[in-house]
Design a protein around this motif. Structure first.
Motif, mmCIF file in Angstrom:
data_model
loop_
_atom_site.group_PDB
_atom_site.id
_atom_site.type_symbol
_atom_site.label_atom_id
_atom_site.label_comp_id
_atom_site.label_asym_id
_atom_site.label_seq_id
_atom_site.Cartn_x
_atom_site.Cartn_y
_atom_site.Cartn_z
ATOM 1 N N SER A 88 0.831 -1.207 0.000
ATOM 2 C CA SER A 88 0.000 0.000 0.000
ATOM 3 C C SER A 88 0.862 1.252 0.000
ATOM 4 O O SER A 88 2.072 1.200 0.232
ATOM 5 C CB SER A 88 -0.906 0.003 1.225
ATOM 6 O OG SER A 88 -0.113 0.059 2.406
ATOM 7 N N THR A 89 0.212 2.383 -0.247
ATOM 8 C CA THR A 89 0.875 3.681 -0.189
ATOM 9 C C THR A 89 -0.154 4.734 0.185
ATOM 10 O O THR A 89 -1.350 4.436 0.271
ATOM 11 C CB THR A 89 1.545 4.015 -1.542
ATOM 12 O OG1 THR A 89 2.354 5.186 -1.394
ATOM 13 C CG2 THR A 89 0.503 4.256 -2.633
ATOM 14 N N THR A 90 0.282 5.957 0.390
ATOM 15 C CA THR A 90 -0.642 7.060 0.654
ATOM 16 C C THR A 90 -1.056 7.671 -0.676
ATOM 17 O O THR A 90 -0.204 7.959 -1.519
ATOM 18 C CB THR A 90 0.022 8.133 1.542
ATOM 19 O OG1 THR A 90 0.369 7.534 2.793
ATOM 20 C CG2 THR A 90 -0.918 9.293 1.783
ATOM 21 N N LYS A 91 -2.359 7.840 -0.862
ATOM 22 C CA LYS A 91 -2.859 8.434 -2.105
ATOM 23 C C LYS A 91 -3.890 9.508 -1.771
ATOM 24 O O LYS A 91 -4.929 9.215 -1.176
ATOM 25 C CB LYS A 91 -3.482 7.364 -2.999
ATOM 26 C CG LYS A 91 -3.977 7.926 -4.331
ATOM 27 C CD LYS A 91 -4.495 6.832 -5.239
ATOM 28 C CE LYS A 91 -4.972 7.420 -6.565
ATOM 29 N NZ LYS A 91 -5.477 6.394 -7.484
ATOM 30 N N ASN A 92 -3.575 10.746 -2.185
ATOM 31 C CA ASN A 92 -4.437 11.894 -1.885
ATOM 32 C C ASN A 92 -4.735 11.946 -0.383
ATOM 33 O O ASN A 92 -3.837 12.013 0.420
ATOM 34 C CB ASN A 92 -5.716 11.829 -2.721
ATOM 35 C CG ASN A 92 -5.407 11.812 -4.221
ATOM 36 O OD1 ASN A 92 -4.438 12.450 -4.664
ATOM 37 N ND2 ASN A 92 -6.183 11.087 -4.994
ATOM 38 N N ARG A 93 -6.014 11.842 -0.004
ATOM 39 C CA ARG A 93 -6.358 11.920 1.415
ATOM 40 C C ARG A 93 -6.406 10.555 2.091
ATOM 41 O O ARG A 93 -6.675 10.441 3.289
ATOM 42 C CB ARG A 93 -7.720 12.603 1.568
ATOM 43 C CG ARG A 93 -7.724 14.050 1.121
ATOM 44 C CD ARG A 93 -9.091 14.654 1.300
ATOM 45 N NE ARG A 93 -9.134 16.021 0.825
ATOM 46 C CZ ARG A 93 -10.222 16.778 0.831
ATOM 47 N NH1 ARG A 93 -11.365 16.269 1.281
ATOM 48 N NH2 ARG A 93 -10.188 18.019 0.385
ATOM 49 N N ILE A 94 -6.200 9.508 1.313
ATOM 50 C CA ILE A 94 -6.242 8.155 1.877
ATOM 51 C C ILE A 94 -4.848 7.762 2.356
ATOM 52 O O ILE A 94 -3.913 7.649 1.558
ATOM 53 C CB ILE A 94 -6.770 7.140 0.844
ATOM 54 C CG1 ILE A 94 -8.152 7.578 0.340
ATOM 55 C CG2 ILE A 94 -6.823 5.747 1.448
ATOM 56 C CD1 ILE A 94 -8.677 6.756 -0.803
ATOM 57 N N LYS A 95 -4.714 7.549 3.660
ATOM 58 C CA LYS A 95 -3.407 7.275 4.258
ATOM 59 C C LYS A 95 -2.834 5.947 3.809
ATOM 60 O O LYS A 95 -1.628 5.821 3.587
ATOM 61 C CB LYS A 95 -3.530 7.310 5.781
ATOM 62 C CG LYS A 95 -2.202 7.120 6.501
ATOM 63 C CD LYS A 95 -2.370 7.162 8.001
ATOM 64 C CE LYS A 95 -1.037 6.918 8.693
ATOM 65 N NZ LYS A 95 -1.156 6.937 10.160
ATOM 66 N N ASP A 96 -3.692 4.940 3.679
ATOM 67 C CA ASP A 96 -3.201 3.602 3.346
ATOM 68 C C ASP A 96 -4.047 3.008 2.218
ATOM 69 O O ASP A 96 -5.082 2.406 2.461
ATOM 70 C CB ASP A 96 -3.249 2.707 4.589
ATOM 71 C CG ASP A 96 -2.493 1.410 4.368
ATOM 72 O OD1 ASP A 96 -1.263 1.450 4.222
ATOM 73 O OD2 ASP A 96 -3.137 0.354 4.342
ATOM 74 N N TRP A 97 -3.594 3.203 0.995
ATOM 75 C CA TRP A 97 -4.309 2.788 -0.210
ATOM 76 C C TRP A 97 -3.651 1.540 -0.773
ATOM 77 O O TRP A 97 -2.470 1.550 -1.122
ATOM 78 C CB TRP A 97 -4.272 3.938 -1.218
ATOM 79 C CG TRP A 97 -4.834 3.675 -2.566
ATOM 80 C CD1 TRP A 97 -4.153 3.247 -3.675
ATOM 81 C CD2 TRP A 97 -6.193 3.854 -3.008
ATOM 82 N NE1 TRP A 97 -4.988 3.141 -4.758
ATOM 83 C CE2 TRP A 97 -6.255 3.509 -4.378
ATOM 84 C CE3 TRP A 97 -7.367 4.276 -2.371
ATOM 85 C CZ2 TRP A 97 -7.434 3.569 -5.123
ATOM 86 C CZ3 TRP A 97 -8.536 4.336 -3.117
ATOM 87 C CH2 TRP A 97 -8.567 3.986 -4.463
ATOM 88 N N GLY A 98 -4.386 0.443 -0.860
ATOM 89 C CA GLY A 98 -3.833 -0.797 -1.400
ATOM 90 C C GLY A 98 -3.536 -0.666 -2.883
ATOM 91 O O GLY A 98 -4.356 -0.144 -3.637
ATOM 92 N N VAL A 99 -2.358 -1.131 -3.303
ATOM 93 C CA VAL A 99 -1.941 -1.010 -4.704
ATOM 94 C C VAL A 99 -1.378 -2.336 -5.217
ATOM 95 O O VAL A 99 -0.995 -3.214 -4.437
ATOM 96 C CB VAL A 99 -0.877 0.093 -4.888
ATOM 97 C CG1 VAL A 99 -1.473 1.466 -4.618
ATOM 98 C CG2 VAL A 99 0.346 -0.149 -4.006
ATOM 99 N N MET A 100 -1.338 -2.453 -6.542
ATOM 100 C CA MET A 100 -0.698 -3.613 -7.169
ATOM 101 C C MET A 100 0.797 -3.376 -7.323
ATOM 102 O O MET A 100 1.591 -4.312 -7.338
ATOM 103 C CB MET A 100 -1.333 -3.881 -8.535
ATOM 104 C CG MET A 100 -2.788 -4.294 -8.467
ATOM 105 S SD MET A 100 -3.483 -4.715 -10.094
ATOM 106 C CE MET A 100 -3.563 -3.100 -10.885
ATOM 107 N N GLY A 101 1.171 -2.104 -7.468
ATOM 108 C CA GLY A 101 2.576 -1.767 -7.629
ATOM 109 C C GLY A 101 2.804 -0.290 -7.423
ATOM 110 O O GLY A 101 1.860 0.507 -7.445
ATOM 111 N N LEU A 102 4.059 0.075 -7.234
ATOM 112 C CA LEU A 102 4.424 1.482 -7.077
ATOM 113 C C LEU A 102 5.826 1.704 -7.633
ATOM 114 O O LEU A 102 6.742 0.927 -7.363
ATOM 115 C CB LEU A 102 4.390 1.884 -5.599
ATOM 116 C CG LEU A 102 4.670 3.368 -5.307
ATOM 117 C CD1 LEU A 102 3.523 4.240 -5.800
ATOM 118 C CD2 LEU A 102 4.888 3.592 -3.805
#
Length: 202
Positions: free
Chosen positions: A109-123
């Motif tokens: 996960s990473t921080t995205k906009n106002r969402i502190k913990d956003w699940g992702v497939m990759g970064l």
């Protein structure tokens, strides 16, 4: 005599300029060494498959042995690993001529906009020295194919590519979903850019 001296000077300058142009061209087309770094208990067979697939577009490739996730990357509340912390740790483990991609079977996960913990497939940052991908959110049906596309997508970011508006391009923004089955290849624009970075694409 003056005419001869002028011709000699012109010839020397022409050769020097030619060498400089050639050096610039070589710098453009030499792709960085790609280091594949499995994380945690990532399956060895799966890592070897990714290695063999990427080798077709870049022979400058290294497959490392599995290492633990960085200690500070675990987010206990959601039982997942912070992709930004992983990237920060990975990029300290390679030289200037390399880019490293971490492979994970666990959720990231990473921080995205106002969402502190956003699940992702990759970064992957653009441009950057490191990226990380996870198969946790991929389709079970086409997992291997999707995973390879995901690796290429994040490596594309490290080379300097942004997200692409072409829906069938591998650099398309997932926008919180999983459009990997709709993605076919890099579009012509993205492909041309990657070729200047030494990617051996058809």
């Amino acid at each position: 005599m003056k005419y001869f001296a002028f011709l000699l000077l012109f010839s020397v300058l022409s050769c020097t300029n030619g060498k400089n142009e050639n050096n610039k061209e070589n710098q453009k087309t030499i792709q960085k060494v790609i280091v594949i770094q499995p994380l945690g208990n990532f399956k060895v067979a799966q890592a070897k498959k990714v290695f063999s697939e990427i080798k077709m577009i870049n022979p400058n490739l290294v497959l490392r042995k599995n290492i633990d996730f960085p200690e500070n990357s675990y987010y206990k509340l959601k039982n997942r690993y912070r992709a930004d912390s992983i990237i920060k740790s990975l990029k300290s483990k390679i030289g200037e001529d390399s880019v490293i991609v971490g492979l994970s079977n666990l959720d990231i996960s990473t921080t995205k906009n106002r969402i502190k913990d956003w699940g992702v497939m990759g970064l992957g940052y653009k441009p950057g020295k490191a990226c990380v991908v996870s198969d946790f959110r991929l389709s079970h049906k086409n997992k291997n194919q999707q995973f390879y596309k995901l690796v290429l997508h994040e490596l594309g970011h490290t080379a300097g590519l942004p997200h692409c508006a072409v829906k069938t391009c591998l650099m398309r923004d997932a926008e919180g979903g999983n459009p990997l089955d709709e993605e076919k290849d890099f579009c012509n624009t993205c492909k041309s850019f990657l070729k200047t970075k030494g990617w051996q694409l058809i």
